[in-house]
Every structure is written in structure tokens, then in C-alpha cells.
Design a protein around this motif. Sequence first.
Motif, PDB file in Angstrom:
ATOM      1  N   ILE A  83       0.809  -1.225   0.000  1.00 30.70           N
ATOM      2  CA  ILE A  83       0.000   0.000   0.000  1.00 30.70           C
ATOM      3  C   ILE A  83       0.839   1.271   0.000  1.00 30.70           C
ATOM      4  O   ILE A  83       0.290   2.372   0.036  1.00 30.70           O
ATOM      5  CB  ILE A  83      -0.952   0.036   1.216  1.00 30.70           C
ATOM      6  N   LEU A  84       2.151   1.157  -0.039  1.00 30.98           N
ATOM      7  CA  LEU A  84       3.019   2.324   0.113  1.00 30.98           C
ATOM      8  C   LEU A  84       2.649   3.491  -0.797  1.00 30.98           C
ATOM      9  O   LEU A  84       2.700   4.643  -0.377  1.00 30.98           O
ATOM     10  CB  LEU A  84       4.489   1.942  -0.109  1.00 30.98           C
ATOM     11  N   ASP A  85       2.304   3.196  -2.039  1.00 26.34           N
ATOM     12  CA  ASP A  85       2.022   4.266  -2.996  1.00 26.34           C
ATOM     13  C   ASP A  85       0.542   4.383  -3.355  1.00 26.34           C
ATOM     14  O   ASP A  85       0.190   5.003  -4.355  1.00 26.34           O
ATOM     15  CB  ASP A  85       2.871   4.059  -4.256  1.00 26.34           C
ATOM     16  N   THR A  86      -0.317   3.823  -2.520  1.00 31.64           N
ATOM     17  CA  THR A  86      -1.755   3.926  -2.722  1.00 31.64           C
ATOM     18  C   THR A  86      -2.283   5.104  -1.918  1.00 31.64           C
ATOM     19  O   THR A  86      -1.962   5.249  -0.740  1.00 31.64           O
ATOM     20  CB  THR A  86      -2.463   2.630  -2.252  1.00 31.64           C
ATOM     21  N   ALA A  87      -3.061   5.950  -2.561  1.00 29.69           N
ATOM     22  CA  ALA A  87      -3.600   7.127  -1.874  1.00 29.69           C
ATOM     23  C   ALA A  87      -4.452   6.699  -0.680  1.00 29.69           C
ATOM     24  O   ALA A  87      -5.185   5.712  -0.753  1.00 29.69           O
ATOM     25  CB  ALA A  87      -4.436   7.962  -2.835  1.00 29.69           C
ATOM     26  N   PHE A  88      -4.326   7.450   0.420  1.00 31.56           N
ATOM     27  CA  PHE A  88      -5.125   7.136   1.604  1.00 31.56           C
ATOM     28  C   PHE A  88      -6.616   7.100   1.266  1.00 31.56           C
ATOM     29  O   PHE A  88      -7.354   6.263   1.779  1.00 31.56           O
ATOM     30  CB  PHE A  88      -4.878   8.155   2.723  1.00 31.56           C
ATOM     31  N   GLU A  89      -7.051   7.989   0.385  1.00 31.38           N
ATOM     32  CA  GLU A  89      -8.454   8.032   0.000  1.00 31.38           C
ATOM     33  C   GLU A  89      -8.890   6.697  -0.623  1.00 31.38           C
ATOM     34  O   GLU A  89      -9.975   6.209  -0.355  1.00 31.38           O
ATOM     35  CB  GLU A  89      -8.681   9.187  -0.970  1.00 31.38           C
ATOM     36  N   GLU A  90      -8.023   6.123  -1.457  1.00 29.28           N
ATOM     37  CA  GLU A  90      -8.327   4.825  -2.077  1.00 29.28           C
ATOM     38  C   GLU A  90      -8.373   3.708  -1.037  1.00 29.28           C
ATOM     39  O   GLU A  90      -9.036   2.690  -1.241  1.00 29.28           O
ATOM     40  CB  GLU A  90      -7.277   4.476  -3.137  1.00 29.28           C
ATOM     41  N   LEU A  91      -7.660   3.897   0.070  1.00 27.88           N
ATOM     42  CA  LEU A  91      -7.643   2.908   1.145  1.00 27.88           C
ATOM     43  C   LEU A  91      -8.823   3.090   2.096  1.00 27.88           C
ATOM     44  O   LEU A  91      -8.994   2.321   3.032  1.00 27.88           O
ATOM     45  CB  LEU A  91      -6.332   2.998   1.931  1.00 27.88           C
ATOM     46  N   GLY A  92      -9.624   4.128   1.841  1.00 27.07           N
ATOM     47  CA  GLY A  92     -10.803   4.358   2.666  1.00 27.07           C
ATOM     48  C   GLY A  92     -10.581   5.309   3.825  1.00 27.07           C
ATOM     49  O   GLY A  92     -11.415   5.394   4.726  1.00 27.07           O
ATOM     50  N   TYR A  93      -9.466   6.025   3.832  1.00 24.47           N
ATOM     51  CA  TYR A  93      -9.163   6.946   4.924  1.00 24.47           C
ATOM     52  C   TYR A  93      -9.329   8.391   4.459  1.00 24.47           C
ATOM     53  O   TYR A  93      -8.552   8.886   3.651  1.00 24.47           O
ATOM     54  CB  TYR A  93      -7.745   6.710   5.452  1.00 24.47           C
ATOM     55  N   GLU A  94     -10.381   9.022   4.962  1.00 20.89           N
ATOM     56  CA  GLU A  94     -10.651  10.419   4.644  1.00 20.89           C
ATOM     57  C   GLU A  94      -9.897  11.309   5.637  1.00 20.89           C
ATOM     58  O   GLU A  94      -9.229  10.817   6.553  1.00 20.89           O
ATOM     59  CB  GLU A  94     -12.163  10.680   4.722  1.00 20.89           C
ATOM     60  N   SER A  95     -10.047  12.609   5.506  1.00 19.98           N
ATOM     61  CA  SER A  95      -9.268  13.553   6.307  1.00 19.98           C
ATOM     62  C   SER A  95      -9.451  13.371   7.811  1.00 19.98           C
ATOM     63  O   SER A  95      -8.490  13.448   8.575  1.00 19.98           O
ATOM     64  CB  SER A  95      -9.574  14.988   5.896  1.00 19.98           C
ATOM     65  N   LEU A  96     -10.663  13.104   8.275  1.00 17.54           N
ATOM     66  CA  LEU A  96     -10.893  12.935   9.706  1.00 17.54           C
ATOM     67  C   LEU A  96     -10.149  11.708  10.236  1.00 17.54           C
ATOM     68  O   LEU A  96      -9.532  11.749  11.305  1.00 17.54           O
ATOM     69  CB  LEU A  96     -12.389  12.818   9.996  1.00 17.54           C
ATOM     70  N   ALA A  97     -10.171  10.621   9.500  1.00 21.13           N
ATOM     71  CA  ALA A  97      -9.440   9.414   9.898  1.00 21.13           C
ATOM     72  C   ALA A  97      -7.940   9.675   9.927  1.00 21.13           C
ATOM     73  O   ALA A  97      -7.223   9.187  10.810  1.00 21.13           O
ATOM     74  CB  ALA A  97      -9.758   8.263   8.956  1.00 21.13           C
TER      75      ALA A  97
END
Length: 89
Positions: A31-45
Amino acid sequence: MPSTEFTIDDLRRILREGAGTEEGVDLDADILDTAFEELGYESLALLETCGRIEREYGVTLDDDALAEARTPRALLGLVHGHLVTAHAG
């Protein structure tokens, strides 16, 4: 004394503890280069995650730099830089 190392496994643990894991997301994959958003983590998380990192590792992360850290690799680099600076003195 807080740790001087922050690894992908540390980040995975903190993400799971703070925000859980979205269904269908495998944090144990590459997951190193996967956007946090794609991993399901929004700004609050991510704010929760960064708060946990700050408390556990004794660093202060800049909000602007955090906004730029859009992938686990970028966040690891940011935290590592702060750890090196904090423990250099």
C-alpha cells in the motif's frame, strides 16, 4: 523514550486502531504508494491517525505537510524526518 523508527507496520497498526479498515481493503498488501483516500481513509481518519502518531512517537506534525502526505510512503517519510530531527539533539 519514544521510538526513533516508524515503519509501514507501525502505520498499519495505528490506522487499524484509530480508524479501522474499510471492507475490501487489504492493509497488508503493498500500500506504500496507494492514496489514503483509495484505502478508505478520509481527512478525519487521517487526523486521528496523525494524533496517535504524535502521541506515541513524541513528534509534532505540521498540518500543511500532512495535507501533502497523500500516501503511506509520504507519511512515513514525513514522520521519519521528524524522528531524525527530534533525536539528533
